[in-house]
Write an enzyme that holds these catalytic residues in place. Structure first.
Site, short mmCIF file in Angstrom:
data_model
loop_
_atom_site.label_atom_id
_atom_site.label_comp_id
_atom_site.label_asym_id
_atom_site.label_seq_id
_atom_site.Cartn_x
_atom_site.Cartn_y
_atom_site.Cartn_z
N ASP A 112 -4.12 7.43 4.31
CA ASP A 112 -3.53 6.12 4.62
C ASP A 112 -4.19 5.54 5.86
O ASP A 112 -4.65 6.28 6.74
CB ASP A 112 -2.02 6.30 4.85
CG ASP A 112 -1.30 4.97 5.00
OD1 ASP A 112 -1.80 3.95 4.49
OD2 ASP A 112 -0.23 4.94 5.65
N GLU A 113 -4.22 4.21 5.96
CA GLU A 113 -4.78 3.50 7.13
C GLU A 113 -6.21 3.99 7.44
O GLU A 113 -6.54 4.30 8.59
CB GLU A 113 -3.88 3.69 8.35
CG GLU A 113 -2.44 3.25 8.16
CD GLU A 113 -2.26 1.73 8.17
OE1 GLU A 113 -3.27 1.01 8.12
OE2 GLU A 113 -1.10 1.28 8.23
N LYS B 19 0.82 -1.21 0.00
CA LYS B 19 0.00 0.00 0.00
C LYS B 19 0.86 1.26 0.00
O LYS B 19 0.51 2.26 -0.65
CB LYS B 19 -0.96 0.01 1.20
CG LYS B 19 -0.31 0.23 2.55
CD LYS B 19 -1.34 0.34 3.64
CE LYS B 19 -0.69 0.55 5.00
NZ LYS B 19 0.06 1.79 5.10
N THR B 20 2.00 1.22 0.72
CA THR B 20 2.88 2.38 0.74
C THR B 20 3.42 2.67 -0.65
O THR B 20 3.48 3.82 -1.09
CB THR B 20 4.05 2.16 1.72
OG1 THR B 20 3.52 1.95 3.04
CG2 THR B 20 4.99 3.34 1.75
N GLN C 272 -7.55 -5.21 9.34
CA GLN C 272 -6.52 -4.79 10.28
C GLN C 272 -6.98 -3.63 11.16
O GLN C 272 -6.15 -2.88 11.70
CB GLN C 272 -5.24 -4.41 9.53
CG GLN C 272 -4.61 -5.59 8.79
CD GLN C 272 -3.26 -5.23 8.21
OE1 GLN C 272 -2.27 -5.10 8.91
NE2 GLN C 272 -3.21 -5.09 6.89
N ARG D 278 2.37 -10.91 10.40
CA ARG D 278 3.69 -10.28 10.62
C ARG D 278 4.82 -11.21 10.18
O ARG D 278 5.95 -10.79 9.99
CB ARG D 278 3.91 -9.95 12.10
CG ARG D 278 2.95 -8.97 12.77
CD ARG D 278 2.73 -7.70 12.01
NE ARG D 278 1.56 -7.81 11.15
CZ ARG D 278 1.30 -6.99 10.13
NH1 ARG D 278 2.16 -6.04 9.83
NH2 ARG D 278 0.20 -7.12 9.41
#
Length: 663
Positions: A251-252, A61-62, A282, A617
């Site tokens: 973002d997020e 996504k970044t 998330q 993770r």
């Protein structure tokens, strides 16, 4: 010049390059088709309208936000018309730096930052329209809770009924603002055990709001609240800002609260060019006020929205993703997606049953040593826990085995008492109305108590430092402080000199107040260094409040004794991070998910998402362990079963291990 001598074992291979002169720095074209996968490319090339990018864990996504920023500028969008909102200053800076590397330095001119820093910037400019002073100061959560304690003790010095602690009262108020729900309703829904003192909590809230107004102080929540007021009540300002920020990226988005979602809608009111990037799977910060439904409702708020799913994972092996996909399938709400990876793994995730917590700790410690023998670096290993207390046994065993580790959640720099003392001095120079800072500074002095401060503060708020007007017994203690404040009146500010002078004055107090003053001096040196990066005091104090350094210098030194060390973290603190090998400990039903979530559908769903975050993770190795003798004081039962999120899964997804100690 080329050396004529070359060793047979050290042959220098020289490549030849052709340099092509470019007339302008802005005529470079990025090859998006080769750099991005098809879903990322669609998100990057979609220019106008509302776009919702559902970005699964590890799906880039970044990178997508970075390349879209570059693409917009390449399409001749003025960088100053682009707004990139993130949840940390670090994330915003990283994206813009990467965008600069992708394209050129025009990306530096993009407006980027956190919701709170953006709000602070706008409010400084339009403060007069809201009845605020331009030199308002910002309280952090510790300051806010101290103000609440002061008001509570003033209103109710003798408590007839038990009031919540100051941090709980602050949490009630914060949820009320961020969820846009009255305090009364928050108490009845989430803090019903305090319904008998509801009227007192509401009265404290009224005084808290009044106190902030009178002292020209805002807390974190006020920054968002006042920005919303500005946009709602001043149509000309709303239109001006919306036309200035013609392309908005968030973002997020799954971590936004109701207030932040409203601000985005208002800022986009003239164009609806909003890209929201996030992963509903998330969303794990409801306790901070995040509203999981914001991302689900995005298509209803913005008509004709384009939904793009990023599902190709670049982090984990397919073996791990098979498990994470199965876990999140249990969710009853959300956007359906299935992560896949080209990374072929050789290890299935393992579910490990231990007789007790001690055996669980012993096993994990031994397994870490075996991973080291296999060539895995200690820094590529992490242990995740539902809460910080669950790792205590393991920490003891790691110490016995001389395995260095760092634990996320150490002492925070901005919460250290000596740092708050220095900041209090700076805040009263900027804003003499700041009563909480005035009180803190005065209470550091010998012979000054609560009664004395009430007499002295009104003089200081008027910048009246004539000690002859005060009772003579205070003069000796106040002389150095008053001299400092007179000398550093706002007309004489040089930030670096001001900070160093306050530190010099404060060092005598530090030595008298703390036995470990030598260690704390390191923090003061670091604070002085931070000041060198600023010219204006208001900017310095605002950034310290909005983006505080994470840990004290003492804590940072302790963790950096060995560069390569194991990480122990809560799952909440690990979001956005990744490791080669991950251990999830204490995955017993009743602790993960917590027994407190059993009667709430929303809370159980968030616990499920927390397990999903934990498992995603890991890159190549994933170990999940649980003891079968954990006692739960709430239910007064011994917990013996694995987390319901993992129970009865197909053996193709998980290897089942039982730990047996060899004789």
């Amino acid at each position: 010049m080329t050396s004529e001598k070359t060793s047979k074992n050290n042959v220098q291979i020289r490549k030849k390059f052709t340099l092509k002169k470019r007339e302008s720095i802005s005529n470079y074209k990025v090859d998006y088709d080769s750099e991005l996968n098809s879903a990322q490319l669609e998100a990057v090339k979609t220019k106008d309208g509302a776009i919702l990018v559902i970005a699964g864990a590890g799906t880039g996504k970044t990178k997508t936000l970075t390349y879209r920023t570059a693409r917009l500028i390449e399409d001749e969008i003025n960088p100053e018309n682009i707004l990139l909102l993130t949840f940390t200053k670090k994330a915003s800076k990283e994206m813009l730096n990467r965008a600069t590397l992708v394209l050129d330095e025009r990306c530096d001119k993009v407006a980027g930052g956190t919701f709170h820093s953006f709000s602070n910037l706008i409010l400084r400019k339009y403060s007069a329209l809201l009845g605020l002073k331009n030199n308002f100061t910002i309280m952090d959560s510790v300051d806010s809770s101290d103000v609440i304690a002061h008001i509570t003790n003033t209103l109710y010095p003798k408590k007839e009924k038990r009031l919540p602690k100051k941090n709980t009262i602050l949490e009630i108020y914060s949820k009320s603002v961020n969820k846009e729900i009255p305090v009364k309703e928050i108490i009845e829904k989430e803090f019903y055990n305090f319904r008998d003192v509801e009227d007192k909590i509401i009265e404290i809230h009224k005084k808290y709001v009044q106190y902030k107004r009178e002292n020209s102080i805002l807390d974190y929540d006020d920054l968002l609240l006042y920005l919303k007021f500005l946009l709602e009540d001043h149509e000309n300002i709303r239109k001006k800002l919306s036309n200035q920020y013609k392309y908005i990226m968030v973002d997020e988005y799954q971590d936004t609260n109701t207030l932040q979602a409203d601000i985005i809608k208002l800022l986009a009111s003239e164009h609806n060019n909003v890209m929201a990037v996030g992963d509903d799977s998330q969303s794990i910060y409801a306790f901070r006020g995040a509203n999981y439904k914001n991302i689900l409702d995005f298509p209803n708020i913005f008509p004709d929205v384009k939904i793009i799913k990023l599902e190709q994972n670049y982090r984990s092996s397919q073996e791990i993703l098979n498990l994470t996909n199965k876990i999140i399938e249990k969710a009853t709400q959300g956007f359906k997606k299935k992560l896949y990876s080209d990374i072929a793994g050789i290890f299935k995730p393992a579910l490990i049953r231990a007789i007790n917590s001690q055996m669980e700790a012993d096993f994990i410690c031994q397994q870490i040593l075996e991973l080291l023998d296999e060539g895995i670096n200690l820094g590529d290993i992490c242990v995740l826990a539902r809460n910080a207390r669950m790792s205590y046994n393991l920490e003891i065993e790691l110490s016995k085995a001389n395995i260095p580790y760092q634990k996320f959640g150490g002492p925070k720099f901005m919460e250290a008492a000596h740092i708050k003392d220095i900041i209090a001095h700076l805040r009263i120079i900027l804003n003499p109305d700041d009563e909480i800072s005035l009180n803190r500074v005065l209470m550091l002095l010998k012979g000054i108590g609560a009664k004395a401060t009430s007499q002295i503060i009104p003089f200081m708020q008027q910048k009246n430092y004539n000690q002859k007007l005060l009772p003579s017994k205070y003069c000796q203690s106040l002389t150095p402080l008053f001299n400092l404040l007179v000398k550093n009146d706002e007309n004489n500010w040089n930030l670096q000199e001001l900070v160093d002078e306050i530190i010099k004055y404060y060092k005598n107090i530090l030595k008298e107040k703390y036995d470990d003053w030598q260690k704390r001096e390191k923090d003061l040196e670091h604070f002085s260094y931070l000041a060198t990066q600023y010219k204006k005091l208001d900017n310095f104090l605002s950034d310290l409040a909005l983006e505080p350094p994470e840990a004290s210098v003492e804590g940072m030194y302790k963790r950096n004794i060995k560069d390569d060390c194991l990480t122990i973290s809560t799952i909440h603190s690990a979001k956005g991070l990744e490791w080669d090998s991950v251990f999830i400990i204490g995955a017993v039903d009743g602790r993960f998910p917590s027994a407190y979530s059993f009667n709430s559908v929303d809370e159980m769903e968030e616990e499920l998402r927390l397990m999903y975050v934990a498992t995603t993770r890991a890159k190549s190795r994933l170990f999940i362990s649980y003891p079968i003798d954990m006692y739960d004081y709430t239910s007064q039962m011994i917990l013996t079963k694995p987390s319901r999120f993992l129970d009865n899964l197909d053996s193709n997804l998980l290897e089942l291990w039982d730990i047996e100690e060899e004789n």
